[in-house]
Design an enzyme around this catalytic site. Structure first.
Site, PDB file in Angstrom:
ATOM      1  N   ASP A   1      -1.166   9.083   3.569  1.00 23.44           N
ATOM      2  CA  ASP A   1      -0.441   7.922   3.047  1.00 23.44           C
ATOM      3  C   ASP A   1       0.010   8.136   1.604  1.00 23.44           C
ATOM      4  OD1 ASP A   1       0.505   5.246   3.203  1.00 23.44           O
ATOM      5  OD2 ASP A   1      -1.311   4.489   2.225  1.00 23.44           O
TER       6      ASP A   1
ATOM      7  N   HIS B   1       3.398  10.485  -2.970  1.00 26.11           N
ATOM      8  CA  HIS B   1       3.298   9.903  -4.314  1.00 26.11           C
ATOM      9  C   HIS B   1       2.539  10.797  -5.310  1.00 26.11           C
ATOM     10  CE1 HIS B   1       4.844   6.657  -2.082  1.00 26.11           C
ATOM     11  NE2 HIS B   1       3.718   6.067  -1.757  1.00 26.11           N
TER      12      HIS B   1
ATOM     13  N   LYS C   1      -8.595   3.068  -1.604  1.00 22.48           N
ATOM     14  CA  LYS C   1      -8.378   1.629  -1.442  1.00 22.48           C
ATOM     15  C   LYS C   1      -9.692   0.903  -1.710  1.00 22.48           C
ATOM     16  CE  LYS C   1      -4.301   1.622   1.125  1.00 22.48           C
ATOM     17  NZ  LYS C   1      -3.187   1.269   0.275  1.00 22.48           N
TER      18      LYS C   1
ATOM     19  N   ARG D   1      18.928  -5.026  17.140  1.00 26.69           N
ATOM     20  CA  ARG D   1      19.011  -4.568  18.533  1.00 26.69           C
ATOM     21  C   ARG D   1      19.585  -5.667  19.436  1.00 26.69           C
ATOM     22  NH1 ARG D   1      13.718  -1.627  20.278  1.00 26.69           N
ATOM     23  NH2 ARG D   1      12.873  -3.209  18.909  1.00 26.69           N
TER      24      ARG D   1
ATOM     25  N   ASP E   1      10.981   8.133  -2.115  1.00 31.52           N
ATOM     26  CA  ASP E   1       9.577   7.989  -2.478  1.00 31.52           C
ATOM     27  C   ASP E   1       9.587   6.974  -3.612  1.00 31.52           C
ATOM     28  OD1 ASP E   1       7.147   8.201  -3.918  1.00 31.52           O
ATOM     29  OD2 ASP E   1       6.744  10.060  -2.874  1.00 31.52           O
ATOM     30  N   HIS E   2       9.028   5.800  -3.365  1.00 39.24           N
ATOM     31  CA  HIS E   2       9.236   4.727  -4.353  1.00 39.24           C
ATOM     32  C   HIS E   2       8.602   5.059  -5.711  1.00 39.24           C
ATOM     33  CE1 HIS E   2       5.202   3.205  -3.174  1.00 39.24           C
ATOM     34  NE2 HIS E   2       5.201   2.589  -4.336  1.00 39.24           N
TER      35      HIS E   2
ATOM     36  N   GLU F   1      -6.560   1.892  -6.021  1.00 37.94           N
ATOM     37  CA  GLU F   1      -6.036   0.567  -5.661  1.00 37.94           C
ATOM     38  C   GLU F   1      -7.179  -0.403  -5.415  1.00 37.94           C
ATOM     39  OE1 GLU F   1      -2.381   0.451  -3.137  1.00 37.94           O
ATOM     40  OE2 GLU F   1      -3.191   2.343  -2.437  1.00 37.94           O
TER      41      GLU F   1
ATOM     42  N   LYS G   1      -7.193  -1.427 -10.269  1.00 39.36           N
ATOM     43  CA  LYS G   1      -5.910  -0.762  -9.971  1.00 39.36           C
ATOM     44  C   LYS G   1      -5.621   0.154 -11.152  1.00 39.36           C
ATOM     45  CE  LYS G   1      -1.473  -0.552  -8.367  1.00 39.36           C
ATOM     46  NZ  LYS G   1      -1.152   0.205  -7.177  1.00 39.36           N
TER      47      LYS G   1
END
Ligand code: BG6
Length: 505
Positions: free
Chosen positions: A249, A254, A354, A55, A191-192, A230, A359
Site C-alpha cells: 500500500d 509513496h 497504521k 456504466r 502518486d499523490h 498514521e 501522524k
C-alpha cells in the site's frame, strides 16, 4: 512546480476532462474539489467540459447535482456559487461499459459531437478514477475505438490512479497493456505524494542550494530514515487492505517517491525525461536481497486493540472483511541499501504503519558524528546527533539539529534546532493535493508522474520482501498495540546497527 517554470502562468489548452468512475468517492472527494480550486485560481481553460462515464445511463442534471453535493461537502475553500455553476453546469454523462465494445464506439461519436459544441479542440484528458481491475479493460477499449489517437495536432492523455499493480509481474502486465494503446508520453500514473508541496521541495532543497549537495553522500551521511506513521486504522477498507498490506500500500509508491528524490543524482536539466530517468536509476540501484536477507532486514506487525487519541480501535483481525487469522501486515519496516558510488554503505531505514500514536511523515538525514576526541577531557559526555529533517506532515518544513555551547563558564554542549515552517513564510490556500497534478497533466508536463520503469523498479525492490513474507506465513509477524509506536522489532532493526529512530522534537 512544473518543469516550465516556478510560477504557473500557462493557461492549459481547451480540453474535455473525461472521468471513468465519476460516481465514486475519489471523484467526489478529490477530483471535483481540485478542479474547483483550479477554476477559482483561473487555471482551467476557458473552453473546458467535464464528461462523466457511467456504466448505466444517468441524466446530466442528476450527475451534476451529485457532484455539486460532493463539492459542497469536500471543498477545501468556501464555494463560490458562480464558479461552481460554471464548472459543473457543463457536466455531461455518457454511458459506456468496457465489456460492451460498441458502447465505446458510440462514446467516440458522442464525444466528438460534444467537443464540437464546447470548442475543446479534440484535446482529451481521460481520468481513471476506478477500481484497478478496470484500468486494463478501459484502456484497451479506448485504444481500440481510436480515442487515444493523437493526430491533427490534438492531444490525448490518460491519468491512472494507484494502486498500479500488486507485484512486479502484475505491474509489468499493466504497463504492457497501456503501452499497447498509448505512448509513454500520454500516460500519467498518479502518486499523490508528488502532489505535496513539501515532497516537491526536496528537489529544490537539494539542487537550488549550494551547501547541501557537497555533503549529500556516504562521506558525510550516516544513514537515512523515512517514516510514514498514521493514526488511522484500516477502517472500512478491510477487503482491499487485507489483500494488500502496509508494504504494497505504501512502500513501492509513496515511500519510494521520497527515497528516490532524496537519493537521486542531480539531473542535468529540470525536465520530465531527465528527472524521471535519475529517479528510476536510483530505484534500480536498490540492492536485491536474498530471502534470508529480506527476512533479516525487515519487520512486519499487525495492530491489536488499543486507544489512538480519543478513538478506541479494535483488533485488525476483527475488521469487517478481514480474514480471521489474517497475516496481513499493518506495519512494515525495512532496511535497504543503494548500490552506487554515492550511497554504498549508507542504510536507508523505511517504516510505515497504521493505528500508531501519531501522524508523522518525514525524511530524517542523519549526518556522521563529529570526532569526540577534542572534548575527551571536558565535562561533555556526548554530542547530540546532527539531523536534517524534511517534515512532510503534520509539520511542513525543514529542521536542522546541531550542537551548540550552553552559555556559561563551564564547557557544556546541547543539541538545538533551527526550524523553517512553510506556514511562517508562505500563505498557501488549502488544497486537496491534486491541483498541481491535474494542472500539470493539462499542460502536458509529466515530471510529477511515475514512468513505467520507475514503477517496475519499485516493485522489483520490494518483491523479495513480499515473497519472503509469504513463505514465512505467521512466522515473524509481530503484534503491536494500537496507539503505540509499532512493533518492538522495529526499534531492534536499528539497535542492532547501534542506531535509533529519531524521536520527534
Ligand atoms: C494511500 C493509502 O495511498 O495513502 C492509504 O492507500 C494511506 O492507506 C494514504 O492512508 C496516506 O496518504 P497521506 O497523504 O495521508 O500520507
Amino acid at each position: 512546480m512544473t518543469s516550465n517554470g516556478f510560477s504557473k502562468q500557462i493557461r492549459p489548452d481547451p480540453c474535455s476532462f473525461i472521468i471513468f468512475g465519476v460516481t465514486g468517492d475519489l471523484t467526489h472527494r478529490l477530483v471535483i474539489p481540485a478542479l474547483y480550486n483550479l477554476a477559482q485560481s483561473k487555471l482551467l481553460p476557458d473552453d473546458f467540459c467535464i464528461v462523466g462515464i457511467t456504466r448505466h445511463r444517468m441524466a446530466d442534471d442528476k450527475l451534476c447535482e451529485s457532484l455539486m453535493e460532493g463539492l459542497r461537502k469536500f471543498a477545501t475553500r468556501p464555494v463560490d456559487d458562480a464558479i461552481a455553476r460554471r464548472l459543473l453546469g457543463c457536466v455531461s454523462c455518457i454511458d459506456a461499459d468496457p465489456s460492451e465494445p460498441d458502447s465505446f464506439d458510440r462514446m467516440a461519436a458522442q464525444l466528438e459531437a460534444l467537443e464540437e459544441r464546447r470548442k475543446t479542440a479534440g484535446n482529451r484528458l481521460f481520468y481513471m478514477a476506478t477500481p484497478p481491475t478496470a484500468f486494463a479493460p478501459i484502456s484497451q477499449q479506448l485504444g481500440r475505438a481510436g480515442l487515444l489517437r493523437e493526430d491533427n495536432g490534438y492531444w490525448r492523455r490518460l491519468i491512472i490512479e494507484k494502486p498500479f499493480g500488486t507485484d512486479l509481474v502484475s505491474a509489468q502486465a499493466l504497463n504492457g497493456e497501456l503501452l499497447k494503446v498509448a505512448d509513454e508520453h500520454q500516460l500519467y500514473r498518479i502518486d499523490h505524494y508528488l502532489g505535496k508541496e513539501t515532497v516537491q521541495n526536496i528537489l529544490v532543497l537539494r539542487f537550488a542550494n549550494g551547501m547541501f549537495e557537497p555533503i549529500w553522500n556516504r562521506n558525510h551521511i550516516d544513514h537515512v530514515q523515512i517514516t510514514v506513521d498514521e493514526k488511522l486504522g484500516v477502517g472500512h477498507r478491510g477487503s482491499f487492505y487485507d489483500a494488500t498490506g502496509a508494504l504494497r500500500d505504501m512502500v513501492p509508491n509513496h515511500l519510494f517517491q521520497l527515497m528516490s528524490l532524496v537519493a537521486m543524482e542531480p539531473p542535468a536539466r529540470f525536465d520530465a525525461h531527465t528527472v524521471r530517468s535519475e529517479k528510476a536509476e536510483v530505484l534500480a540501484a536498490i540492492q536485491t536481497q536474498s530471502p534470508a536477507e529480506a527476512l533479516h532486514n525487515s519487520v512486519r506487525g499487525q495492530y491489536l486493540a488499543g486507544r489512538v487519541g480519543d478513538a478506541e480501535i479494535d483488533d485488525y483481525r476483527k475488521i469487517k472483511e478481514v480474514r480471521s487469522g489474517s497475516n496481513t501486515e499493518t506495519y512494515a519496516a525495512l532496511k535497504l541499501t543503494i548500490d552506487n558510488w554515492r550511497w554504498a554503505g549508507v542504510p536507508f531505514y523505511l517504516r510505515t504503519g497504521k493505528a500508531l500514536a501519531a501522524k508523522r511523515t518525514e525524511v530524517a538525514i542523519k549526518f556522521k558524528q563529529a570526532p569526540f576526541a577534542m572534548f575527551r577531557d571536558t565535562p561533555v559526555d556526548r554530542l547530540s546527533q546532527n539531523y536534517l529533517v524534511i517534515g512532510i506532515e503534520p509539520a511542513e518544513g525543514i529542521t536542522l539539529q546541531f550542537n551548540t555551547k550552553v552559555p556559561g563558564p563551564a564547557v557544556a554542549i546541547d543539541g538545538v534546532e533551527m526550524k523553517f515552517l512553510y506556514k511562517d513564510y508562505f500563505k498557501a490556500e488549502p488544497s486537496t493535493g491534486y491541483e498541481t497534478l491535474i494542472y500539470d497533466c493539462m499542460i502536458g508536463d509529466n515530471i510529477l508522474f511515475q514512468r513505467a520503469d520507475s514503477v517496475e523498479a519499485g516493485w522489483q525492490a520490494v518483491q523479495p520482501f513480499l515473497d519472503a513474507w509469504k513463505s514465512a506465513g505467521a512466522d515473524g509477524l509481530e503484534f503491536y498495540k494500537a496507539g503505540s509506536d509499532g512493533p518492538d522489532g522495529s526499534a531492534a532493526l536499528l539497535e542492532r546497527d547501534d542506531r535509533t529512530w529519531r524521536k520527534p522534537s
